[in-house]
Design a protein around this motif. Structure first.
Motif, PDB file in Angstrom:
ATOM      1  N   GLY A  13      15.144  44.185  59.747  1.00  0.00           N
ATOM      2  CA  GLY A  13      15.082  44.498  58.327  1.00  0.00           C
ATOM      3  C   GLY A  13      15.657  43.433  57.424  1.00  0.00           C
ATOM      4  N   GLY A  14      16.329  42.452  57.949  1.00  0.00           N
ATOM      5  CA  GLY A  14      17.003  41.451  57.144  1.00  0.00           C
ATOM      6  C   GLY A  14      16.106  40.436  56.484  1.00  0.00           C
ATOM      7  N   TYR A  15      14.825  40.515  56.695  1.00  0.00           N
ATOM      8  CA  TYR A  15      13.930  39.488  56.188  1.00  0.00           C
ATOM      9  C   TYR A  15      13.011  40.006  55.078  1.00  0.00           C
ATOM     10  CZ  TYR A  15      15.619  37.132  60.316  1.00  0.00           C
ATOM     11  OH  TYR A  15      16.440  36.571  61.257  1.00  0.00           O
ATOM     12  N   TYR A  16      13.379  41.127  54.472  1.00  0.00           N
ATOM     13  CA  TYR A  16      12.555  41.689  53.406  1.00  0.00           C
ATOM     14  C   TYR A  16      12.410  40.676  52.267  1.00  0.00           C
ATOM     15  CZ  TYR A  16      10.734  44.643  49.762  1.00  0.00           C
ATOM     16  OH  TYR A  16       9.947  45.170  48.767  1.00  0.00           O
ATOM     17  N   GLY A  17      11.212  40.501  51.791  1.00  0.00           N
ATOM     18  CA  GLY A  17      10.950  39.613  50.677  1.00  0.00           C
ATOM     19  C   GLY A  17      10.820  38.152  51.048  1.00  0.00           C
ATOM     20  N   GLN A  18      10.951  37.843  52.319  1.00  0.00           N
ATOM     21  CA  GLN A  18      10.821  36.453  52.740  1.00  0.00           C
ATOM     22  C   GLN A  18       9.397  36.190  53.243  1.00  0.00           C
ATOM     23  OE1 GLN A  18      14.878  36.515  55.004  1.00  0.00           O
ATOM     24  NE2 GLN A  18      14.336  34.372  54.550  1.00  0.00           N
ATOM     25  N   TYR A  19       9.036  34.928  53.141  1.00  0.00           N
ATOM     26  CA  TYR A  19       7.704  34.522  53.577  1.00  0.00           C
ATOM     27  C   TYR A  19       7.683  34.234  55.073  1.00  0.00           C
ATOM     28  CZ  TYR A  19       6.307  34.317  48.735  1.00  0.00           C
ATOM     29  OH  TYR A  19       6.009  34.662  47.446  1.00  0.00           O
ATOM     30  N   TYR A  20       6.503  34.338  55.625  1.00  0.00           N
ATOM     31  CA  TYR A  20       6.280  34.172  57.063  1.00  0.00           C
ATOM     32  C   TYR A  20       6.967  32.930  57.607  1.00  0.00           C
ATOM     33  CZ  TYR A  20       3.620  33.812  61.424  1.00  0.00           C
ATOM     34  OH  TYR A  20       3.250  33.709  62.736  1.00  0.00           O
ATOM     35  N   ALA A  21       6.851  31.821  56.914  1.00  0.00           N
ATOM     36  CA  ALA A  21       7.426  30.555  57.396  1.00  0.00           C
ATOM     37  C   ALA A  21       8.946  30.599  57.481  1.00  0.00           C
ATOM     38  CB  ALA A  21       6.987  29.407  56.491  1.00  0.00           C
ATOM     39  N   GLU A  22       9.570  31.519  56.729  1.00  0.00           N
ATOM     40  CA  GLU A  22      11.035  31.621  56.700  1.00  0.00           C
ATOM     41  C   GLU A  22      11.584  32.593  57.737  1.00  0.00           C
ATOM     42  OE1 GLU A  22      11.405  31.081  51.886  1.00  0.00           O
ATOM     43  OE2 GLU A  22      11.109  33.082  52.705  1.00  0.00           O
ATOM     44  N   ILE A  23      10.728  33.330  58.389  1.00  0.00           N
ATOM     45  CA  ILE A  23      11.148  34.381  59.321  1.00  0.00           C
ATOM     46  C   ILE A  23      10.953  33.882  60.744  1.00  0.00           C
ATOM     47  CG2 ILE A  23      10.797  36.766  60.037  1.00  0.00           C
ATOM     48  CD1 ILE A  23       9.459  37.255  57.293  1.00  0.00           C
ATOM     49  N   PRO A  24      11.978  34.035  61.603  1.00  0.00           N
ATOM     50  CA  PRO A  24      11.787  33.629  63.003  1.00  0.00           C
ATOM     51  C   PRO A  24      10.619  34.401  63.631  1.00  0.00           C
ATOM     52  CG  PRO A  24      14.087  34.155  62.566  1.00  0.00           C
ATOM     53  CD  PRO A  24      13.322  34.557  61.353  1.00  0.00           C
ATOM     54  N   ARG A  25       9.837  33.717  64.448  1.00  0.00           N
ATOM     55  CA  ARG A  25       8.676  34.366  65.091  1.00  0.00           C
ATOM     56  C   ARG A  25       9.109  35.556  65.932  1.00  0.00           C
ATOM     57  NH1 ARG A  25       6.892  31.419  61.973  1.00  0.00           N
ATOM     58  NH2 ARG A  25       7.167  33.385  60.978  1.00  0.00           N
ATOM     59  N   THR A  26      10.329  35.527  66.473  1.00  0.00           N
ATOM     60  CA  THR A  26      10.801  36.640  67.296  1.00  0.00           C
ATOM     61  C   THR A  26      11.108  37.883  66.465  1.00  0.00           C
ATOM     62  OG1 THR A  26      13.047  35.750  67.144  1.00  0.00           O
ATOM     63  CG2 THR A  26      11.744  35.145  69.097  1.00  0.00           C
ATOM     64  N   ALA A  27      11.120  37.760  65.137  1.00  0.00           N
ATOM     65  CA  ALA A  27      11.445  38.886  64.272  1.00  0.00           C
ATOM     66  C   ALA A  27      10.197  39.547  63.675  1.00  0.00           C
ATOM     67  CB  ALA A  27      12.373  38.425  63.145  1.00  0.00           C
ATOM     68  N   THR A  28       9.021  39.093  64.081  1.00  0.00           N
ATOM     69  CA  THR A  28       7.789  39.668  63.534  1.00  0.00           C
ATOM     70  C   THR A  28       6.764  39.909  64.638  1.00  0.00           C
ATOM     71  OG1 THR A  28       6.695  37.538  63.133  1.00  0.00           O
ATOM     72  CG2 THR A  28       8.093  38.402  61.370  1.00  0.00           C
ATOM     73  N   ASP A  29       5.852  40.797  64.334  1.00  0.00           N
ATOM     74  CA  ASP A  29       4.677  41.034  65.168  1.00  0.00           C
ATOM     75  C   ASP A  29       3.479  41.264  64.256  1.00  0.00           C
ATOM     76  OD1 ASP A  29       5.285  40.937  67.866  1.00  0.00           O
ATOM     77  OD2 ASP A  29       6.042  42.990  67.893  1.00  0.00           O
ATOM     78  N   LEU A  30       2.361  40.728  64.635  1.00  0.00           N
ATOM     79  CA  LEU A  30       1.109  41.103  63.989  1.00  0.00           C
ATOM     80  C   LEU A  30       0.416  42.046  64.960  1.00  0.00           C
ATOM     81  CD1 LEU A  30      -0.787  40.715  61.544  1.00  0.00           C
ATOM     82  CD2 LEU A  30      -1.990  39.004  62.928  1.00  0.00           C
ATOM     83  N   ILE A  31       0.412  43.299  64.612  1.00  0.00           N
ATOM     84  CA  ILE A  31      -0.122  44.326  65.506  1.00  0.00           C
ATOM     85  C   ILE A  31      -1.579  44.591  65.148  1.00  0.00           C
ATOM     86  CG2 ILE A  31       0.107  46.730  66.235  1.00  0.00           C
ATOM     87  CD1 ILE A  31       3.119  46.410  65.312  1.00  0.00           C
ATOM     88  N   ASP A  32      -2.425  44.606  66.154  1.00  0.00           N
ATOM     89  CA  ASP A  32      -3.824  44.982  65.959  1.00  0.00           C
ATOM     90  C   ASP A  32      -3.998  46.388  66.520  1.00  0.00           C
ATOM     91  OD1 ASP A  32      -6.537  45.339  65.781  1.00  0.00           O
ATOM     92  OD2 ASP A  32      -7.057  43.444  66.745  1.00  0.00           O
ATOM     93  N   PHE A  33      -4.077  47.358  65.628  1.00  0.00           N
ATOM     94  CA  PHE A  33      -4.173  48.750  66.075  1.00  0.00           C
ATOM     95  C   PHE A  33      -5.472  49.033  66.829  1.00  0.00           C
ATOM     96  CE2 PHE A  33      -0.966  49.495  62.663  1.00  0.00           C
ATOM     97  CZ  PHE A  33       0.026  50.000  63.498  1.00  0.00           C
ATOM     98  N   LYS A  34      -6.478  48.198  66.669  1.00  0.00           N
ATOM     99  CA  LYS A  34      -7.700  48.387  67.459  1.00  0.00           C
ATOM    100  C   LYS A  34      -7.431  48.109  68.942  1.00  0.00           C
ATOM    101  CE  LYS A  34     -11.500  48.977  66.104  1.00  0.00           C
ATOM    102  NZ  LYS A  34     -12.585  49.681  65.487  1.00  0.00           N
ATOM    103  N   GLU A  35      -6.412  47.305  69.228  1.00  0.00           N
ATOM    104  CA  GLU A  35      -6.040  47.056  70.619  1.00  0.00           C
ATOM    105  C   GLU A  35      -5.039  48.093  71.119  1.00  0.00           C
ATOM    106  OE1 GLU A  35      -4.570  43.064  70.827  1.00  0.00           O
ATOM    107  OE2 GLU A  35      -6.521  42.181  70.371  1.00  0.00           O
ATOM    108  N   VAL A  36      -4.254  48.665  70.205  1.00  0.00           N
ATOM    109  CA  VAL A  36      -3.212  49.614  70.582  1.00  0.00           C
ATOM    110  C   VAL A  36      -3.799  51.002  70.833  1.00  0.00           C
ATOM    111  CG1 VAL A  36      -1.116  50.781  69.775  1.00  0.00           C
ATOM    112  CG2 VAL A  36      -1.430  48.343  69.325  1.00  0.00           C
ATOM    113  N   LEU A  37      -4.730  51.426  69.966  1.00  0.00           N
ATOM    114  CA  LEU A  37      -5.258  52.801  70.084  1.00  0.00           C
ATOM    115  C   LEU A  37      -6.506  52.850  70.940  1.00  0.00           C
ATOM    116  CD1 LEU A  37      -4.739  54.009  66.415  1.00  0.00           C
ATOM    117  CD2 LEU A  37      -3.384  54.575  68.402  1.00  0.00           C
TER     118      LEU A  37
END
Length: 156
Positions: A132-156
């Motif tokens: 939660g510490g990265y609210y309002g920050q841009y992708y380039a500023e956030i460590p890759r380990t702190a984000t996921d791009l989830i594709d729900f078509k693969e999950v469900l």
């Protein structure tokens, strides 16, 4: 075959841009971006439109960005119609369609999610910040380990 990105506006610029940047970073670089806007987010969408092009250009893409304006934020039939017509038109042309459910108010995300499945988008993406510490920050500023791009078509 073109890659299509379908999303909606919100008053937080990272909320609009981070999912697209993450998708580009993972190889889904759109050729067209379709954004749903309403009077409450129109200025943010206009600003994001220019930034979409910069982000896609950074990944060697060249996208057309189109904005569809609603007169009222709660035009539920208009929201559904936007997703239906955009997804179906892209699919009819043999394109790959990704619906981003990250930005917008909850009802917009809920409609986008359902539309992505009902009208058979290829991807239904959600940009998840694990910390939660990265609210309002841009992708380039956030460590890759702190984000996921989830594709729900693969999950469900």
């Amino acid at each position: 075959m073109a890659n299509i990105w379908v999303t909606n506006g919100t008053p937080t610029m990272p909320g609009i841009l981070n999912p697209l940047t993450a998708a580009c970073d993972q190889g889904y670089v759109p050729d067209e971006v379709w954004v749903l806007s309403n009077p409450g987010v129109a200025d943010y969408v206009a600003e994001a439109t220019d930034r979409f092009e910069v982000i896609i250009d950074a990944y060697d893409g060249d996208a057309d960005v189109s904005v569809h304006d609603l007169e009222h934020e709660t035009d539920f039939h208009g929201i559904i119609g936007f997703y239906r017509s955009t997804i179906e038109a892209a699919r009819d042309q043999g394109n790959t369609v990704a619906v981003d459910v990250t930005p917008g108010r909850k009802f917009m995300s809920a409609i986008a999610f359902q539309a992505g499945f009902k009208f058979d988008a290829d991807h239904v993406f959600y940009f998840h910040r694990k910390a939660g510490g990265y609210y309002g920050q841009y992708y380039a500023e956030i460590p890759r380990t702190a984000t996921d791009l989830i594709d729900f078509k693969e999950v469900l």
